[in-house]
Design a protein around this motif. Structure first.
Motif, PDB file in Angstrom:
ATOM      1  N   LEU A  74       0.845  -1.197   0.000  1.00  0.00           N
ATOM      2  CA  LEU A  74       0.000   0.000   0.000  1.00  0.00           C
ATOM      3  C   LEU A  74       0.875   1.239   0.000  1.00  0.00           C
ATOM      4  O   LEU A  74       1.683   1.443   0.913  1.00  0.00           O
ATOM      5  N   ASP A  75       0.718   2.073  -1.028  1.00  0.00           N
ATOM      6  CA  ASP A  75       1.382   3.377  -1.046  1.00  0.00           C
ATOM      7  C   ASP A  75       0.470   4.368  -0.336  1.00  0.00           C
ATOM      8  O   ASP A  75      -0.551   4.789  -0.869  1.00  0.00           O
ATOM      9  N   ASP A  76       0.848   4.735   0.878  1.00  0.00           N
ATOM     10  CA  ASP A  76      -0.001   5.526   1.761  1.00  0.00           C
ATOM     11  C   ASP A  76       0.296   7.018   1.613  1.00  0.00           C
ATOM     12  O   ASP A  76       0.833   7.658   2.523  1.00  0.00           O
ATOM     13  N   GLY A  77      -0.024   7.558   0.462  1.00  0.00           N
ATOM     14  CA  GLY A  77       0.130   8.989   0.254  1.00  0.00           C
ATOM     15  C   GLY A  77       1.561   9.463   0.186  1.00  0.00           C
ATOM     16  O   GLY A  77       1.868  10.585   0.594  1.00  0.00           O
ATOM     17  N   SER A  78       2.453   8.644  -0.351  1.00  0.00           N
ATOM     18  CA  SER A  78       3.869   9.018  -0.429  1.00  0.00           C
ATOM     19  C   SER A  78       4.077  10.163  -1.412  1.00  0.00           C
ATOM     20  O   SER A  78       3.385  10.281  -2.427  1.00  0.00           O
ATOM     21  N   ALA A  79       5.084  10.994  -1.105  1.00  0.00           N
ATOM     22  CA  ALA A  79       5.416  12.116  -1.979  1.00  0.00           C
ATOM     23  C   ALA A  79       6.837  12.012  -2.514  1.00  0.00           C
ATOM     24  O   ALA A  79       7.368  12.981  -3.054  1.00  0.00           O
ATOM     25  N   CYS A 115      -2.839  -0.398   7.540  1.00  0.00           N
ATOM     26  CA  CYS A 115      -2.923  -1.845   7.754  1.00  0.00           C
ATOM     27  C   CYS A 115      -4.342  -2.354   7.536  1.00  0.00           C
ATOM     28  O   CYS A 115      -4.544  -3.468   7.015  1.00  0.00           O
ATOM     29  N   HIS A 116      -5.328  -1.564   7.917  1.00  0.00           N
ATOM     30  CA  HIS A 116      -6.722  -1.941   7.697  1.00  0.00           C
ATOM     31  C   HIS A 116      -7.022  -2.060   6.203  1.00  0.00           C
ATOM     32  O   HIS A 116      -7.669  -3.029   5.770  1.00  0.00           O
ATOM     33  N   GLN A 117      -6.561  -1.101   5.431  1.00  0.00           N
ATOM     34  CA  GLN A 117      -6.777  -1.176   3.987  1.00  0.00           C
ATOM     35  C   GLN A 117      -6.123  -2.421   3.393  1.00  0.00           C
ATOM     36  O   GLN A 117      -6.697  -3.097   2.533  1.00  0.00           O
ATOM     37  N   LEU A 118      -4.924  -2.723   3.843  1.00  0.00           N
ATOM     38  CA  LEU A 118      -4.223  -3.901   3.336  1.00  0.00           C
ATOM     39  C   LEU A 118      -4.973  -5.181   3.700  1.00  0.00           C
ATOM     40  O   LEU A 118      -5.150  -6.070   2.852  1.00  0.00           O
ATOM     41  N   ALA A 119      -5.405  -5.291   4.947  1.00  0.00           N
ATOM     42  CA  ALA A 119      -6.074  -6.519   5.387  1.00  0.00           C
ATOM     43  C   ALA A 119      -7.392  -6.735   4.660  1.00  0.00           C
ATOM     44  O   ALA A 119      -7.732  -7.876   4.302  1.00  0.00           O
ATOM     45  N   ALA A 122      -6.637  -7.894   1.021  1.00  0.00           N
ATOM     46  CA  ALA A 122      -5.869  -9.117   0.816  1.00  0.00           C
ATOM     47  C   ALA A 122      -6.765 -10.213   0.258  1.00  0.00           C
ATOM     48  O   ALA A 122      -7.983 -10.228   0.471  1.00  0.00           O
ATOM     49  N   ASP A 123      -6.167 -11.142  -0.466  1.00  0.00           N
ATOM     50  CA  ASP A 123      -6.895 -12.255  -1.065  1.00  0.00           C
ATOM     51  C   ASP A 123      -7.729 -12.976  -0.003  1.00  0.00           C
ATOM     52  O   ASP A 123      -7.199 -13.376   1.033  1.00  0.00           O
ATOM     53  N   PRO A 124      -9.030 -13.154  -0.234  1.00  0.00           N
ATOM     54  CA  PRO A 124      -9.869 -13.847   0.752  1.00  0.00           C
ATOM     55  C   PRO A 124      -9.406 -15.270   1.049  1.00  0.00           C
ATOM     56  O   PRO A 124      -9.743 -15.824   2.105  1.00  0.00           O
ATOM     57  N   ALA A 125      -8.629 -15.850   0.129  1.00  0.00           N
ATOM     58  CA  ALA A 125      -8.154 -17.221   0.351  1.00  0.00           C
ATOM     59  C   ALA A 125      -7.025 -17.287   1.363  1.00  0.00           C
ATOM     60  O   ALA A 125      -6.696 -18.377   1.863  1.00  0.00           O
ATOM     61  N   ALA A 126      -6.421 -16.149   1.685  1.00  0.00           N
ATOM     62  CA  ALA A 126      -5.290 -16.143   2.621  1.00  0.00           C
ATOM     63  C   ALA A 126      -5.775 -16.457   4.030  1.00  0.00           C
ATOM     64  O   ALA A 126      -6.664 -15.789   4.552  1.00  0.00           O
ATOM     65  N   THR A 127      -5.171 -17.463   4.634  1.00  0.00           N
ATOM     66  CA  THR A 127      -5.532 -17.848   6.001  1.00  0.00           C
ATOM     67  C   THR A 127      -4.608 -17.221   7.038  1.00  0.00           C
ATOM     68  O   THR A 127      -4.889 -17.267   8.232  1.00  0.00           O
ATOM     69  N   VAL A 128      -3.490 -16.645   6.574  1.00  0.00           N
ATOM     70  CA  VAL A 128      -2.535 -15.981   7.464  1.00  0.00           C
ATOM     71  C   VAL A 128      -2.195 -14.619   6.884  1.00  0.00           C
ATOM     72  O   VAL A 128      -1.970 -14.488   5.664  1.00  0.00           O
ATOM     73  N   LEU A 129      -2.155 -13.615   7.741  1.00  0.00           N
ATOM     74  CA  LEU A 129      -1.729 -12.273   7.356  1.00  0.00           C
ATOM     75  C   LEU A 129      -0.415 -11.965   8.049  1.00  0.00           C
ATOM     76  O   LEU A 129      -0.303 -12.105   9.269  1.00  0.00           O
ATOM     77  N   ALA A 130       0.577 -11.552   7.272  1.00  0.00           N
ATOM     78  CA  ALA A 130       1.886 -11.189   7.837  1.00  0.00           C
ATOM     79  C   ALA A 130       2.139  -9.717   7.547  1.00  0.00           C
ATOM     80  O   ALA A 130       2.279  -9.325   6.386  1.00  0.00           O
ATOM     81  N   PHE A 131       2.181  -8.900   8.592  1.00  0.00           N
ATOM     82  CA  PHE A 131       2.433  -7.469   8.450  1.00  0.00           C
ATOM     83  C   PHE A 131       3.936  -7.224   8.592  1.00  0.00           C
ATOM     84  O   PHE A 131       4.561  -7.656   9.554  1.00  0.00           O
ATOM     85  N   VAL A 132       4.492  -6.502   7.627  1.00  0.00           N
ATOM     86  CA  VAL A 132       5.927  -6.230   7.620  1.00  0.00           C
ATOM     87  C   VAL A 132       6.135  -4.739   7.367  1.00  0.00           C
ATOM     88  O   VAL A 132       5.479  -4.157   6.496  1.00  0.00           O
ATOM     89  N   ASP A 133       7.041  -4.121   8.111  1.00  0.00           N
ATOM     90  CA  ASP A 133       7.385  -2.718   7.884  1.00  0.00           C
ATOM     91  C   ASP A 133       8.496  -2.591   6.853  1.00  0.00           C
ATOM     92  O   ASP A 133       9.281  -3.528   6.640  1.00  0.00           O
TER      93      ASP A 133
END
Length: 375
Positions: A74-79, A115-119, A122-133
């Protein structure tokens, strides 16, 4: 003499607790070839990360052991052209989806909203979400190993804490306190077993969650206005009946959180007030930390000058026991311990100053991060 003896006994007990946590209860995911036979979505929020996203994204593209891996950025308003860098690195790789974020609505802070937008995308088939900075670089089997540990531990949320890369004197003074604090004061075994939300810790740099449990906890929408969204997410998981765990992720990931002192200072300033909550609680905790870890070398010096060698020796023992706690923490989490542990009293003083600065700027409504206000 009695007061100094009690002080030394307190430091000794806390150092012993650190050792027990590090040697018995701290989880250590495998760092070798591991296979995770489920769909995993890796979620990467970015805001003005053009200068540092390349190593992170390349490491994600090089992940092994997860045959069905999806990477959502997700590009969160980068300039600064962050999205262009992502496109250049990812190329036409079908595993990567680049999203354009929207500004957080009223009541939301930037990181939880990203993170909410990403989650939600994400593909509904994904059973695990991994958040990485973006400042995290994973080893080739990191995602697979973290997912395997999530399942083996039977928890909803796993926080494999990365190895913190230190390069400057300020880094070496402040950054190791993150791991030291939770290894010293948080009973890891009780944290995993207890349903109490107050017994919770997590690091947002690398978080792995069972998707069903994440959704049941309300996801990042449940922590939309929280500065420490990682810890608050862990608490939300506990409130929903889930379990959490911390792990030593030093063999899975490395993280250089800040490039220089101003970034480090401002990064801690924005969130320390939320760590302690009420100013009275902060004053009590900091007073205790200063008494236990900063006072002993001063007492030793004063006692030596006053001709009280026994008191000086006892206070010096307290200082060395405090430094030993830093050694235990560093060795357990892949950190640097020599000679950094000897400066532990200074580290605690700097933490106190950063905390005071955090409350001061919050009172003046001057806290911000990445161009957005923090309240």
């Amino acid at each position: 003499m009695t007061g100094v003896l009690l002080l030394v006994a307190g430091v000794a007990a806390l150092t012993a607790h650190s050792w027990i946590n590090a040697t018995r209860w701290l989880r250590r995911p495998a760092d070798g070839p591991v296979r995770a036979a489920e769909t995993v979505a890796v979620l990467l929020p970015l805001r003005d990360e053009a200068a540092r996203v390349t190593p992170c994204l390349r490491a994600l593209l090089a992940q092994r052991g997860v045959p069905d891996l999806r990477i959502v950025v997700l590009d969160d308003g980068s300039a600064d052209g962050t999205a262009d860098v992502v496109r250049a690195v990812a190329g036409a790789d079908p595993r990567v989806t680049l999203l354009t974020g929207v500004a957080p609505p009223p009541g939301w802070l930037g990181k939880p909203h990203a993170c909410h937008q990403l989650a939600t995308r994400a593909d509904p088939a994904a059973t695990v979400l991994a958040f990485v900075d973006a400042d995290v670089v994973l080893t080739p089997y990191a995602v697979a190993a973290a997912v395997a540990e999530l399942r083996a531990a039977r928890v909803t949320l796993l926080s494999p804490y990365p190895r913190i890369v230190v390069a400057t004197a300020a880094d070496r003074l402040v950054q190791p306190l993150l791991q030291w604090l939770w290894l010293t004061f948080l009973p890891l075994r009780a944290m995993e077993r207890s349903p109490r939300p107050s017994l919770a810790a997590a690091g947002g740099q690398f978080l792995v969650a069972d998707r069903a449990g994440y959704d049941a906890a309300g996801g990042h929408a449940a922590v939309r206005a929280r500065v420490l969204e990682d810890i608050e997410l862990a608490r939300a998981v506990k409130r929903s009946g889930g379990r959490i765990a911390l792990a030593d992720g030093s063999r899975l990931a490395a993280c250089r959180m800040y490039d220089d002192w101003p970034q480090l200072r401002d990064g801690y300033t924005k969130s320390l007030w939320a760590t302690f909550g009420h100013p009275g609680a902060a004053a009590a905790v900091l007073s205790l930390l200063l008494l236990l870890y900063a006072a002993p070398p001063l007492i030793a010096l004063v006692a030596l000058l006053a001709g009280a060698p026994a008191v000086a020796a006892l206070a010096s023992l307290g200082y060395l026991l405090g430094a030993a706690g830093r050694v235990v923490s560093a060795r357990a989490t892949g950190g640097r311990w020599w000679p950094d542990a000897l400066g532990h009293p200074v580290s605690v003083v700097v933490l106190g100053w950063l905390t005071l600065r955090s409350y001061h700027l919050r009172k003046r409504r001057r806290l911000s991060w990445r161009g957005r206000p923090v309240s």
